[in-house]
Design an enzyme around this catalytic site. Structure first.
Site, mmCIF file in Angstrom:
data_model
loop_
_atom_site.group_PDB
_atom_site.id
_atom_site.type_symbol
_atom_site.label_atom_id
_atom_site.label_comp_id
_atom_site.label_asym_id
_atom_site.label_seq_id
_atom_site.Cartn_x
_atom_site.Cartn_y
_atom_site.Cartn_z
ATOM 1 N N GLN A 12 0.842 -1.196 0.000
ATOM 2 C CA GLN A 12 0.000 0.000 0.000
ATOM 3 C C GLN A 12 0.876 1.244 0.000
ATOM 4 O OE1 GLN A 12 -3.497 -0.678 2.964
ATOM 5 N NE2 GLN A 12 -1.889 -2.108 3.532
ATOM 6 N N ASN A 13 2.187 1.036 0.113
ATOM 7 C CA ASN A 13 3.094 2.179 0.255
ATOM 8 C C ASN A 13 3.431 2.795 -1.095
ATOM 9 O OD1 ASN A 13 3.023 1.446 2.889
ATOM 10 N ND2 ASN A 13 5.044 0.485 2.915
ATOM 11 N N ASP A 36 6.240 4.531 -1.366
ATOM 12 C CA ASP A 36 7.701 4.624 -1.444
ATOM 13 C C ASP A 36 8.264 3.481 -2.293
ATOM 14 O OD1 ASP A 36 8.483 2.261 0.209
ATOM 15 O OD2 ASP A 36 7.606 3.370 1.877
ATOM 16 N N HIS A 51 -1.503 1.643 -4.153
ATOM 17 C CA HIS A 51 -1.918 3.035 -3.968
ATOM 18 C C HIS A 51 -1.029 4.033 -4.698
ATOM 19 C CE1 HIS A 51 -4.104 1.670 -0.038
ATOM 20 N NE2 HIS A 51 -4.765 1.363 -1.130
ATOM 21 N N THR A 69 0.399 -3.043 8.569
ATOM 22 C CA THR A 69 -0.767 -2.294 8.104
ATOM 23 C C THR A 69 -1.890 -2.431 9.117
ATOM 24 O OG1 THR A 69 -2.539 -2.156 6.451
ATOM 25 C CG2 THR A 69 -1.349 -4.239 6.551
ATOM 26 N N SER A 70 -2.617 -1.336 9.323
ATOM 27 C CA SER A 70 -3.717 -1.350 10.291
ATOM 28 C C SER A 70 -4.944 -2.072 9.723
ATOM 29 C CB SER A 70 -4.080 0.084 10.675
ATOM 30 O OG SER A 70 -4.488 0.797 9.516
HETATM 31 N N1 APR Z 1 6.914 -2.267 12.741
HETATM 32 C C1 APR Z 1 5.764 -2.938 12.459
HETATM 33 N N2 APR Z 1 4.555 -2.351 12.444
HETATM 34 C C2 APR Z 1 4.507 -1.034 12.723
HETATM 35 C C3 APR Z 1 5.655 -0.265 13.025
HETATM 36 C C4 APR Z 1 6.910 -0.949 13.033
HETATM 37 N N3 APR Z 1 8.070 -0.323 13.305
HETATM 38 N N4 APR Z 1 5.274 1.018 13.239
HETATM 39 C C5 APR Z 1 3.941 1.045 13.076
HETATM 40 N N5 APR Z 1 3.463 -0.176 12.754
HETATM 41 C C6 APR Z 1 2.097 -0.602 12.427
HETATM 42 C C7 APR Z 1 0.994 0.069 13.231
HETATM 43 O O1 APR Z 1 0.773 -0.660 14.441
HETATM 44 C C8 APR Z 1 -0.193 -0.050 12.270
HETATM 45 O O2 APR Z 1 -0.884 -1.283 12.424
HETATM 46 O O3 APR Z 1 1.864 -0.235 11.085
HETATM 47 C C9 APR Z 1 0.487 -0.017 10.882
HETATM 48 C C10 APR Z 1 0.331 1.291 10.141
HETATM 49 O O4 APR Z 1 -1.027 1.495 9.851
HETATM 50 P P1 APR Z 1 -1.503 2.758 9.003
HETATM 51 O O5 APR Z 1 -0.805 3.971 9.510
HETATM 52 O O6 APR Z 1 -2.985 2.761 9.013
HETATM 53 O O7 APR Z 1 -0.939 2.474 7.534
HETATM 54 P P2 APR Z 1 -1.550 1.577 6.382
HETATM 55 O O8 APR Z 1 -2.306 0.426 6.935
HETATM 56 O O9 APR Z 1 -0.435 1.298 5.439
HETATM 57 O O10 APR Z 1 -2.553 2.583 5.682
HETATM 58 C C11 APR Z 1 -3.270 2.155 4.570
HETATM 59 O O11 APR Z 1 -4.224 4.318 4.193
HETATM 60 O O12 APR Z 1 -3.740 6.573 4.266
HETATM 61 C C12 APR Z 1 -3.999 5.500 3.430
HETATM 62 O O13 APR Z 1 -3.372 5.111 1.220
HETATM 63 C C13 APR Z 1 -2.847 5.248 2.515
HETATM 64 O O14 APR Z 1 -1.736 3.193 1.946
HETATM 65 C C14 APR Z 1 -2.303 3.933 3.012
HETATM 66 C C15 APR Z 1 -3.523 3.260 3.584
#
Ligand code: APR
Length: 230
Positions: free
Chosen positions: A88-89, A91, A106, A172-173
């Site tokens: 989803q990143n 980068d 994304h 990912t959350s």
């Molecule tokens: N190691 C492992 N997990 C981690 C770390 C780490 N160092 N730091 C944070 N996390 C976890 C958090 O606990 C959370 O579950 O990474 C997850 C990040 O979740 P989000 O911030 O919601 O990111 P993501 O799931 O990628 O978001 C999905 O949302 O904003 C949109 O399009 C954007 O691609 C993105 C999508």
């Protein structure tokens, strides 16, 4: 013998140890901005200069970041498995970490497109400014899938997940659909792993192991489990 198909779904958490901020660890703000102001077509229409500048800054951040042990560790698994990353990143740290098969759901920060055409993309290393036009005469914008926009790669991703022999989710959350729904497409019988600092909620799934660790520690543990304890 053909290698097993290992499919890895990644989110912002895998790049956290490279210094890139996640989205939901900071109260709905992303680098201090309201996500809906900078990551929706509405937001772009309301203030295109702000949105372009926001992504210009993200592009600089990504250019300065380096892949971490989690990106590199997943790339190393290609020796043993037929690995596909669905990220989803935006980068390019998986690619720079050595992975050869990366599908971006994304979009990608080092690509741009015109506002009129979502499919033709151009490479970009520098900034996109208001007034920069594509060949079709319309404004250039980042090649990012914003909220409320379609996710064209989801069908390709779903087909890949449906064929997986092992499915791994990292950082990912699982709050953003359709990406979050990919886990339900994996065959019930295959091993699944979730690696996250704070394991996100999932509906009850079979054969799932939770590794509540940072991405780099979790990938090291996964590698042990998959390769050395087979
Ligand atoms: N190691 C492992 N997990 C981690 C770390 C780490 N160092 N730091 C944070 N996390 C976890 C958090 O606990 C959370 O579950 O990474 C997850 C990040 O979740 P989000 O911030 O919601 O990111 P993501 O799931 O990628 O978001 C999905 O949302 O904003 C949109 O399009 C954007 O691609 C993105 C999508």
């Amino acid at each position: 013998m053909a290698k097993q198909k290992l499919v890895v779904l990644t989110g912002a958490g895998i790049s956290a140890e490279s210094g890139l901020k996640t989205f939901r660890d900071s109260n709905g703000l992303w680098e201090g901005y309201n996500v809906y102001e900078v990551a929706t077509p509405r937001g772009f229409k309301a203030n295109p200069a702000l949105v372009l500048e926001f992504y210009n800054q993200r592009r600089k951040d990504v250019a300065q970041a380096q892949p971490n042990a989690a990106h590199i560790g997943i790339a190393a698994l290609e020796k043993y498995f037929d690995v596909t990353i669905i990220t989803q990143n935006i980068d390019d740290l998986h690619e720079r970490g050595g992975s050869t098969n990366v599908l971006h759901l994304h979009g990608e920060i080092f690509k741009m497109r015109s506002v009129a055409n979502s499919t033709k993309t151009y490479h970009i290393k520098g900034d996109i400014n208001l007034g920069d036009l594509a060949e079709d005469g319309s404004q250039l914008r980042p090649f990012i899938v914003w909220f409320e926009e379609e996710v064209p790669m989801i069908e390709v991703a779903a087909a890949v997940v449906a064929e997986a022999d092992i499915f791994v989710v990292v950082g990912t959350s699982l709050q953003v659909y359709p990406a979050a729904g990919l886990i339900d497409i994996a065959k019930p019988s295959i091993p699944k792993f979730i690696i996250d600092k704070k394991i996100p909620y999932t509906s009850s799934l079979q054969n799932i192991a939770m590794i509540e660790k940072t991405a780099s520690e979790g990938i090291a543990e996964l590698t042990e489990l998959l390769i050395y304890k087979k």
